[in-house]
Structure formats: structure tokens, C-alpha cells
Scaffold this active site. Structure first.
Site, mmCIF file in Angstrom:
data_model
loop_
_atom_site.group_PDB
_atom_site.id
_atom_site.type_symbol
_atom_site.label_atom_id
_atom_site.label_comp_id
_atom_site.label_asym_id
_atom_site.label_seq_id
_atom_site.Cartn_x
_atom_site.Cartn_y
_atom_site.Cartn_z
ATOM 1 N N SER A 154 -66.427 -43.475 19.182
ATOM 2 C CA SER A 154 -66.850 -44.870 19.225
ATOM 3 C C SER A 154 -65.799 -45.773 18.564
ATOM 4 O O SER A 154 -64.683 -45.850 19.046
ATOM 5 C CB SER A 154 -68.226 -45.005 18.568
ATOM 6 O OG SER A 154 -68.806 -46.250 18.844
ATOM 7 N N ASP A 237 -75.474 -43.217 27.388
ATOM 8 C CA ASP A 237 -75.016 -43.951 26.210
ATOM 9 C C ASP A 237 -75.421 -45.415 26.346
ATOM 10 O O ASP A 237 -75.020 -46.105 27.289
ATOM 11 C CB ASP A 237 -73.487 -43.825 26.116
ATOM 12 C CG ASP A 237 -72.901 -44.371 24.833
ATOM 13 O OD1 ASP A 237 -73.429 -45.367 24.304
ATOM 14 O OD2 ASP A 237 -71.895 -43.806 24.364
ATOM 15 N N HIS A 270 -75.012 -41.483 22.787
ATOM 16 C CA HIS A 270 -73.915 -41.853 21.875
ATOM 17 C C HIS A 270 -73.981 -41.080 20.559
ATOM 18 O O HIS A 270 -73.216 -41.362 19.637
ATOM 19 C CB HIS A 270 -74.003 -43.357 21.582
ATOM 20 C CG HIS A 270 -72.734 -43.987 21.089
ATOM 21 N ND1 HIS A 270 -71.619 -44.175 21.888
ATOM 22 C CD2 HIS A 270 -72.387 -44.497 19.861
ATOM 23 C CE1 HIS A 270 -70.665 -44.770 21.201
ATOM 24 N NE2 HIS A 270 -71.104 -44.961 19.956
#
Length: 291
Positions: A154, A237, A270
Site C-alpha cells: 500500500s 480490495d 487489502h
């Protein structure tokens, strides 16, 4: 460095791999910094042969999230690969912060801030590119300083891609390979990146120099493309469309000739469940590049 301390040491593989949690006074961030380092059982202080993979965590994380959740140590031990796990930002009562999760402590974005109140401590680019490798090399002499790669998730995926690309462009540091899990690929085009750059730099435009999609063009111009970049992305995600901009990165890579292996996974999100499902392949990817 006199301020360096090993705060704890834990054996984390049956073969003898050890995780150290460390603290030192950072010149870059002007505060104490935490990091963890996993040393495989094959590590020997007397022989600087062990390669290292630096892993950069995402928003709200610290130096412990990957250690506790990724399930990477067994794979890294088998590959003879050290793992360096830094914090995501400077911290402390004297360090500027914000009430929001995506700015301030826990959200350093791996850049060198130029605006108040951030610039005094938020110098994470210098910390990761130069200072932390120097601390590792001084205190863990079995690590080979010429054999290091970088990955991240991320915000940390953004950091891994941009720091690897910028080091190649500048010629200052050579990360042998780079990979990412659900990275922020085009931060000047997403809310997370725009907010960070407006606060840390004073404008989104300045952030173009810290945008992986934009930096791909400079890599191509200088004939410095990687032979491959590995990216894993969960299709469930919740941040994929608005924040990560993977399609922008993929199309730019294709246009400049950068090979990118992008694996899109149905049903994955995620979280660290997603990272744990893919981490062995990333370790293998880097271990092959670091031989």
C-alpha cells in the site's frame, strides 16, 4: 552508532532464524526510530554474504505488523534472506501529528517533507535510502551491503517502487529488485497521495517526483528499466479503484517497455491475509535476483 540497541531477540524458525527488534537515534528524522531485522539461520557475522530484503509497511502500521501477520520467516530462512522491517514514520511527543490516519505519525509516505510542521522529522526517504542501510551494515556485519532489494504494501508499496526508481535514476543506491503488494501506484492522482503531497510538500505538483507512474518514464529515458517488477493485487480490495490506480501504472509500464508481472487475485482484499497468501512468492522473486 552508539545509540543503537537491540531491545528484544526471538527465535522464530525451528532452523534457528532470529528476529531482533531494534532502536536507534536517527539523524534523518531527529528522533528515536524502531526497526526489526530477521536474520536467517545461515547468517554469520564473520562473512558479509547474507542478502537483505527491506519491507515497507502501509498506513497506520509500525515495525511489528509484518513480523506478526505476514508469515514470512520460514520462507526467508529457507532462502537465506534477511528481512529489514522499518517503522512507517518518525514518532514521539515532539513529532508533529494529525488526527487523521493518513497524515502524520504512521503515514510518513517515505518522502522528505519540506513544509512545516513536518520537515523537522518527516525525512523518511533519506532514512530508508541511506541511514537505515548504514545502521544495518554497521551493526549486522554478516549482511552484504551490495545485495539488497525492496518491497512494500500500500503506502509502503508506493515507497518501495518510488525509492527503487529514484535510486536508479540518481545512481546513489542500487536496489537489486523491487516488488509490491497493492501499492499506491499513482499518488498524484489519488486522494491519499494528494493529501500527503499537499501537506508535506505544499503542492501535488511537487509530488510528481515521488510518483511511481511518472518515474517509470524517467527510468525508460535513462535506459534503467528493471528486468521485471512483481505486483500482487486483490480484486476485492476496497481501495483499488480510488486510491491505488494500478491500471495507470500498468499502461504506463507497457508504453515505456517496463516488464511488470501483475497478478490479480479474485476474493482477496487489502489485508495481511492477502499479504500472507503471496509473501512466499515475493521472497523467492527477490532471492533469485540477489544471488
Amino acid at each position: 552508532m552508539s545509540s543503537f540497541k537491540i531491545l528484544s531477540s526471538t527465535r522464530v524458525t525451528r532452523q534457528g532464524g532470529v528476529l531482533h527488534r531494534c532502536q536507534h537515534q536517527s539523524n534523518s528524522t531527529a528522533c528515536d526510530m524502531m526497526f526489526a531485522i530477521f536474520l536467517p539461520h545461515s547468517y554469520h557475522e564473520s562473512s558479509p554474504t547474507t542478502p537483505a530484503l527491506y519491507y515497507l509497511s502501509g498506513l497506520t502500521c509500525n515495525d511489528q505488523n509484518f513480523s506478526q501477520k505476514a508469515g514470512a520467516f520460514l520462507h526467508a530462512d529457507a532462502a537465506g534472506l534477511a528481512l529489514v522491517l522499518p517503522d512507517t514514520s518518525p514518532r514521539g511527543e515532539a513529532v508533529a501529528n494529525d488526527d487523521a490516519y493518513d497524515l502524520g505519525q504512521g503515514a510518513g509516505f517515505y518522502i522528505n517533507a519540506t513544509q512545516e510542521p513536518w520537515k523537522a522529522h518527516f525525512q523518511m526517504e533519506s532514512y530508508i535510502q541511506k541511514e537505515l542501510p548504514a545502521v544495518i551494515n554497521e551493526n549486522f556485519p554478516g549482511i552484504n551491503p551490495a545485495l539488497k532489494s525492496i518491497s512494500g504494501h500500500s503506502m509502503g508499496g508506493h515507497g518501495a517502487l518510488t525509492l527503487a526508481f529514484k535510486s536508479k535514476i540518481s545512481g546513489e543506491t542500487d536496489w537489486k529488485s523491487v516488488s509490491a503488494f497493492a501499492p499506491i501506484c499513482h499518488p498524484t492522482a489519488c486522494p491519499w497521495g494528494k493529501k500527503a503531497f499537499e501537506n508535506y510538500f505544499g503542492s501535488v505538483e511537487i509530488g510528481l517526483a515521488h510518483d511511481a507512474t511518472e518515474l517509470l518514464k524517467q527510468l525508460a529515458e535513462k535506459s534503467l528499466l528493471y528486468d521485471d517488477i512483481l505486483i500482487d493485487q486483490g480484486l476485492d480490495d476496497e481501495f483499488l479503484k480510488e486510491q491505488l490506480c494500478l491500471d495507470d501504472f500498468e499502461s504506463t509500464a507497457a508504453s515505456v517497455g517496463q516488464t511488470v508481472t501483475i497478478r490479480r487475485h479474485e476474493g482477496m482484499d487489502h489485508s495481511y491475509y492477502f499479504i500472507a497468501a503471496c509473501v512466499a512468492d515475493h521472497i523467492d522473486f527477490h532471492a533469485k535476483k540477489l544471488k
